[in-house]
Every structure is written in structure tokens, then in C-alpha cells.
Design a protein around this motif. Structure first.
Motif, PDB file in Angstrom:
ATOM      1  N   PHE A 191       1.818 -87.390  19.921  1.00  0.00           N
ATOM      2  CA  PHE A 191       0.472 -87.746  20.385  1.00  0.00           C
ATOM      3  C   PHE A 191       0.267 -87.310  21.835  1.00  0.00           C
ATOM      4  CE2 PHE A 191      -0.555 -91.074  17.062  1.00  0.00           C
ATOM      5  CZ  PHE A 191      -1.721 -90.458  16.660  1.00  0.00           C
ATOM      6  N   GLN A 192       1.296 -87.470  22.662  1.00  0.00           N
ATOM      7  CA  GLN A 192       1.167 -87.070  24.066  1.00  0.00           C
ATOM      8  C   GLN A 192       0.900 -85.574  24.156  1.00  0.00           C
ATOM      9  OE1 GLN A 192       1.230 -89.035  27.098  1.00  0.00           O
ATOM     10  NE2 GLN A 192       0.321 -87.100  27.711  1.00  0.00           N
ATOM     11  N   LYS A 193       1.609 -84.781  23.360  1.00  0.00           N
ATOM     12  CA  LYS A 193       1.389 -83.329  23.357  1.00  0.00           C
ATOM     13  C   LYS A 193      -0.013 -82.989  22.857  1.00  0.00           C
ATOM     14  CE  LYS A 193       6.257 -82.211  22.820  1.00  0.00           C
ATOM     15  NZ  LYS A 193       7.307 -81.924  21.859  1.00  0.00           N
ATOM     16  N   LEU A 194      -0.465 -83.683  21.807  1.00  0.00           N
ATOM     17  CA  LEU A 194      -1.810 -83.441  21.279  1.00  0.00           C
ATOM     18  C   LEU A 194      -2.857 -83.825  22.326  1.00  0.00           C
ATOM     19  CD1 LEU A 194      -3.334 -82.543  18.678  1.00  0.00           C
ATOM     20  CD2 LEU A 194      -3.555 -84.985  18.158  1.00  0.00           C
ATOM     21  N   TYR A 195      -2.632 -84.945  22.992  1.00  0.00           N
ATOM     22  CA  TYR A 195      -3.553 -85.398  24.037  1.00  0.00           C
ATOM     23  C   TYR A 195      -3.581 -84.404  25.201  1.00  0.00           C
ATOM     24  CZ  TYR A 195      -5.609 -88.217  27.730  1.00  0.00           C
ATOM     25  OH  TYR A 195      -6.402 -88.667  28.759  1.00  0.00           O
TER      26      TYR A 195
ATOM     27  N   GLN B 125       8.169 -94.218  29.682  1.00  0.00           N
ATOM     28  CA  GLN B 125       8.155 -93.022  28.831  1.00  0.00           C
ATOM     29  C   GLN B 125       7.387 -91.862  29.467  1.00  0.00           C
ATOM     30  OE1 GLN B 125      10.040 -92.974  26.147  1.00  0.00           O
ATOM     31  NE2 GLN B 125      10.557 -95.114  26.479  1.00  0.00           N
ATOM     32  N   ASP B 126       6.740 -92.120  30.581  1.00  0.00           N
ATOM     33  CA  ASP B 126       5.937 -91.114  31.285  1.00  0.00           C
ATOM     34  C   ASP B 126       4.776 -90.596  30.427  1.00  0.00           C
ATOM     35  OD1 ASP B 126       5.409 -89.770  33.655  1.00  0.00           O
ATOM     36  OD2 ASP B 126       6.503 -87.979  33.033  1.00  0.00           O
ATOM     37  N   TYR B 127       4.123 -91.531  29.712  1.00  0.00           N
ATOM     38  CA  TYR B 127       2.960 -91.199  28.894  1.00  0.00           C
ATOM     39  C   TYR B 127       1.682 -91.395  29.694  1.00  0.00           C
ATOM     40  CZ  TYR B 127       5.988 -91.422  24.747  1.00  0.00           C
ATOM     41  OH  TYR B 127       6.971 -91.211  23.821  1.00  0.00           O
TER      42      TYR B 127
END
Length: 186
Positions: free
Chosen positions: A96-100, A127-129
């Protein structure tokens, strides 16, 4: 020595079971396994799709600022219900982070939880999100109700629920990028 040679598989099995008993090792193992078995989410068949008609839903940002979901009406939107204690939820967060990172300026993202702001903030920092997390203060619109975590909805500009996915998935797949690109062109 003969005992070890004869029973090595049983010893490994019981060691693995022992690791699953302890919370400190159980969560990382469950997250790892969930990531291994996560596939790209599937579109709901057109004949089975629901439409979101009610965008009347108030959420809280982590800083307690109230946000209205109605600001996403007419936009491509992703809503994910999750929790920090949920292994499948944690497993899908990197994708999700990559998609975001790729679509955060084109698609509205809502990562919705009922947990306390301090716990969420600590998890996100660790998590550095940078995902936009919201706390649920009122029930979601009827079309977005689910009893499972995680549950994710992909909503088109017209309010059609294109994906209704329960469980962990790989959200940063090529298939998902293609689908988002198509929905953004509409």
C-alpha cells in the motif's frame, strides 16, 4: 546423534509451533507468511458490483481534525479498514505504501482504524509509513460495512465499488496500476 537424525523434522515442527506461541515471534511469522501468499486483488464482477450512494461519513485524522468522506465523491478512492494488531493488515502495508507513493496525488486514500491515535502514530513512525490514516468515529456507509480485517474497497468516480477485498493482497501489482490508470481516465 541417531535420535536427532531420526527425529529432526519433528524437532523442527515443534520448534516452529513454540515460536508461534510467543507473541514476540508469532506476529513476524504470520506477517511473513501472509506476504508470501498475497496476490493482486480481484475486481468484483460487473453484475455483482454495488454502488456507494452515501458519502456522508466523518473521520478523524490522527491530530483529531475531522474530515468528511464526502470530499472524495466523484474521485477514485481506496478505503482500507485495518489494525496494527492484525497480521494480514500489517503484511499488506508495504505494498500500500508503494501504491500510495505512486498514486497519492491522483487517488484518495483512507486507511481507517478504531485504534488509539498514539498507538497508530507509533506504528506508522516505526515502519516509516506516510499513509493517510484516519480514526473511525461513526459507522461507515452501509456499502462499506465488513466484519473482516483487512477489508479494502476501490471506488470509481461514479461510486461503483470495483474491488471489495477481504484479507491481505498485493496492492502494488501491475494489474492494480493498470486498473487505477483506467479508472482515472474515465
Amino acid at each position: 546423534m541417531n535420535f536427532l537424525k531420526k527425529h529432526w523434522s519433528n524437532i523442527l515442527f515443534f520448534a516452529f509451533i513454540a515460536l508461534l506461541i510467543f507473541p514476540q515471534t508469532r506476529m513476524p511469522i504470520q506477517v511473513f507468511v501472509q506476504r508470501l501468499v498475497s496476490f493482486s486483488p480481484s475486481e468484483t464482477a460487473e453484475t455483482n458490483r454495488e454502488s456507494l450512494k452515501d458519502y456522508n461519513w466523518s473521520l478523524l485524522k490522527l491530530n483529531s481534525e475531522e474530515v468528511s468522506f464526502s470530499q472524495s465523491e466523484g474521485k477514485v478512492t481506496i478505503v482500507n479498514f485495518w489494525a496494527t494488531w492484525c497480521p494480514p493488515c500489517v503484511a499488506e502495508m508495504p505494498s500500500f505504501q508503494k501504491l500510495y507513493d505512486s498514486y497519492g496525488d491522483k487517488v484518495d486514500f483512507y486507511f481507517v482504524t478504531s485504534e488509539k491515535a498514539e498507538k497508530i502514530q507509533s506504528f506508522m513512525e516505526k515502519q516509516d509509513y506516510t499513509l493517510p490514516v484516519f480514526r473511525q468515529i461513526f459507522d461507515a456507509p452501509e456499502a462499506l460495512h465488513s466484519q473482516a480485517l483487512p477489508t479494502t474497497y476501490l471506488i470509481s468516480k461514479t461510486g461503483e465499488i470495483i474491488i471489495n477485498e477481504e484479507g491481505a493482497a498485493d496492492w502494488n501489482s501491475e494489474k492494480m496500476h493498470k486498473l487505477l490508470d483506467e479508472l482515472l481516465k474515465e
